[in-house]
Design a protein around this motif. Structure first.
Motif, mmCIF file in Angstrom:
data_model
loop_
_atom_site.group_PDB
_atom_site.id
_atom_site.type_symbol
_atom_site.label_atom_id
_atom_site.label_comp_id
_atom_site.label_asym_id
_atom_site.label_seq_id
_atom_site.Cartn_x
_atom_site.Cartn_y
_atom_site.Cartn_z
ATOM 1 N N SER A 174 0.859 -1.195 0.000
ATOM 2 C CA SER A 174 0.000 0.000 0.000
ATOM 3 C C SER A 174 0.883 1.228 0.000
ATOM 4 O O SER A 174 1.998 1.225 0.528
ATOM 5 C CB SER A 174 -0.924 0.005 1.223
ATOM 6 O OG SER A 174 -0.176 -0.061 2.432
ATOM 7 N N TRP A 175 0.380 2.291 -0.601
ATOM 8 C CA TRP A 175 1.106 3.550 -0.717
ATOM 9 C C TRP A 175 0.072 4.671 -0.787
ATOM 10 O O TRP A 175 -1.130 4.387 -0.873
ATOM 11 C CB TRP A 175 2.027 3.531 -1.938
ATOM 12 C CG TRP A 175 1.346 3.176 -3.235
ATOM 13 C CD1 TRP A 175 0.662 4.005 -4.080
ATOM 14 C CD2 TRP A 175 1.280 1.866 -3.840
ATOM 15 N NE1 TRP A 175 0.177 3.318 -5.159
ATOM 16 C CE2 TRP A 175 0.545 2.002 -5.051
ATOM 17 C CE3 TRP A 175 1.766 0.601 -3.483
ATOM 18 C CZ2 TRP A 175 0.292 0.922 -5.886
ATOM 19 C CZ3 TRP A 175 1.512 -0.475 -4.324
ATOM 20 C CH2 TRP A 175 0.783 -0.309 -5.513
ATOM 21 N N PRO A 176 0.493 5.925 -0.734
ATOM 22 C CA PRO A 176 -0.492 7.013 -0.769
ATOM 23 C C PRO A 176 -1.430 6.883 -1.970
ATOM 24 O O PRO A 176 -0.984 6.764 -3.114
ATOM 25 C CB PRO A 176 0.380 8.268 -0.859
ATOM 26 C CG PRO A 176 1.637 7.882 -0.149
ATOM 27 C CD PRO A 176 1.867 6.447 -0.518
ATOM 28 N N GLY A 177 -2.726 6.866 -1.708
ATOM 29 C CA GLY A 177 -3.724 6.734 -2.753
ATOM 30 C C GLY A 177 -4.086 5.309 -3.110
ATOM 31 O O GLY A 177 -4.989 5.082 -3.928
ATOM 32 N N TYR A 178 -3.413 4.331 -2.517
ATOM 33 C CA TYR A 178 -3.705 2.922 -2.806
ATOM 34 C C TYR A 178 -3.748 2.160 -1.480
ATOM 35 O O TYR A 178 -2.718 1.742 -0.952
ATOM 36 C CB TYR A 178 -2.642 2.318 -3.728
ATOM 37 C CG TYR A 178 -2.973 0.908 -4.193
ATOM 38 C CD1 TYR A 178 -3.870 0.688 -5.233
ATOM 39 C CD2 TYR A 178 -2.389 -0.186 -3.580
ATOM 40 C CE1 TYR A 178 -4.176 -0.601 -5.651
ATOM 41 C CE2 TYR A 178 -2.688 -1.484 -3.991
ATOM 42 C CZ TYR A 178 -3.579 -1.681 -5.031
ATOM 43 O OH TYR A 178 -3.888 -2.960 -5.440
#
Length: 344
Positions: A174-178
């Motif tokens: 996971s990462w920013p926006g996901y």
């Protein structure tokens, strides 16, 4: 081996990249209710390992053996396939194409889940991934495509093509926006913890779990805190070549690690999943790194006591044998839970 106590334990890590991320789920009931309908599902064993306990100098070692999970050879069978099962229950899976990059077991889970629910899997592999693995994916019905020399390059190709073609990117990080899909994916890992809670007569005193991007470790820790409270000490183990979580905890922010390629290939992840980092900053007590030699020694020992696995699959066992009990003050009465995460 190096061990560092988590200075953020109990309160978590305050960072803007984590603020928008959910904590890992901790309630296994919904995931368990789904998996019982899967024809491949069976409960995996919890083994006792007296030889390992004696070698590590602890009172008992319990090993959750994921080598035969759903016939796919890894705990990851519970992850991506769980995402697709959730989509199927909500009428979104049939006819959909799920896109992923994989260097191993994640791709098999995507492929098996897609095949089970009338969807299509497209898996991107780096040129270095053996053709034998591509053939396993194809046997599960996946469309396999080669892209780039490294996992990172294959991941970039998967993400770009999913966006360009309007397909569904299914990553275990996971990462920013996901965040939505990996959060559901991690929920699937709670199934193995629910099994453990029913298999153990008493809670463990210590939980030793290996991590790549941290999805399994984050789910394990969240479940353990919700079920057993603050008593078990939770120890996260990574390669010293890829301390994505340990480095981020030390930096007080998500941080990319730099190091050589590790023989612990499934754990050789240079950036943490932000959901996992958020949860583990709150829930884990220790972050530990092991060397390549320690990983090999642990794998050799495991093979000798009928726990054959890979350096990734036995990294928690390797840490125990490399002096972890002394490093964290685990005494001779410790009851340690660890994980055999994949077949060799």
């Amino acid at each position: 081996m190096e061990a560092a106590r988590n200075p953020h334990r109990g309160r978590g890590l305050d960072h803007p990249d984590l603020a928008a991320m959910p904590y890992p789920a901790h309630d296994a009931q919904a995931a368990v209710a789904r998996v019982i309908h899967c024809p491949r599902h069976h409960v995996t064993p919890l083994l006792t390992a007296p030889d390992l306990a004696d070698a590590a100098g602890v009172g008992g070692v319990f090993v959750k053996d994921e080598r035969e999970r759903m016939g796919l050879g890894s705990f990851k069978a519970l992850g991506a396939a769980h995402v697709i099962a959730v989509d199927a229950a909500e009428g979104r899976a049939k006819g959909r194409t799920y896109v992923a990059a994989s260097a191993g077991n994640h791709g098999l889970s995507v492929a098996a889940g897609a095949a089970a629910f009338g969807a299509t899997a497209r898996i991107y592999l780096a040129d270095t991934v053996p053709e034998s693995f591509a053939e396993r994916l194809q046997a599960e019905g996946a469309d396999v495509r080669r892209a780039g020399a490294t996992y990172e390059e294959s991941m970039a190709a998967a993400e770009a093509d999913a966006e360009a073609e309007g397909l569904t990117l299914l990553s275990d990080s996971s990462w920013p926006g996901y965040a939505t899909i990996p959060h559901v994916l991690m929920e699937g890992y709670l199934i193995l913890m629910e099994e453990i809670a029913e298999q153990m007569e008493a809670p463990p005193t210590h939980i030793v779990v290996q991590a790549g991007v941290g999805g399994l470790a984050g789910a394990v820790a969240a479940y353990a805190r919700a079920t057993w409270g603050d008593d078990p000490e939770i120890i996260v183990v990574e390669p010293d070549a890829a301390p994505a979580l340990a480095g981020s905890i030390a930096a007080g922010a998500p941080a990319e690690s730099a190091g050589p390629v590790s023989a612990m290939g499934r754990l050789d992840c240079k950036m943490p999943s932000l959901i996992a980092l958020k949860g583990l900053a709150r829930d884990a007590d220790w972050f530990v790194t092991i060397t390549e030699d320690e990983a090999r020694a642990g794998t050799d020992f495991a093979t000798g006591v009928d726990l054959e696995t890979t350096p990734s699959g036995g990294a928690g066992i390797a840490a125990l044998l490399a002096g972890l009990p002394d490093a964290i003050g685990a005494g001779a009465d410790a009851r340690v839970l660890t994980f055999l995460t994949e077949a060799s």
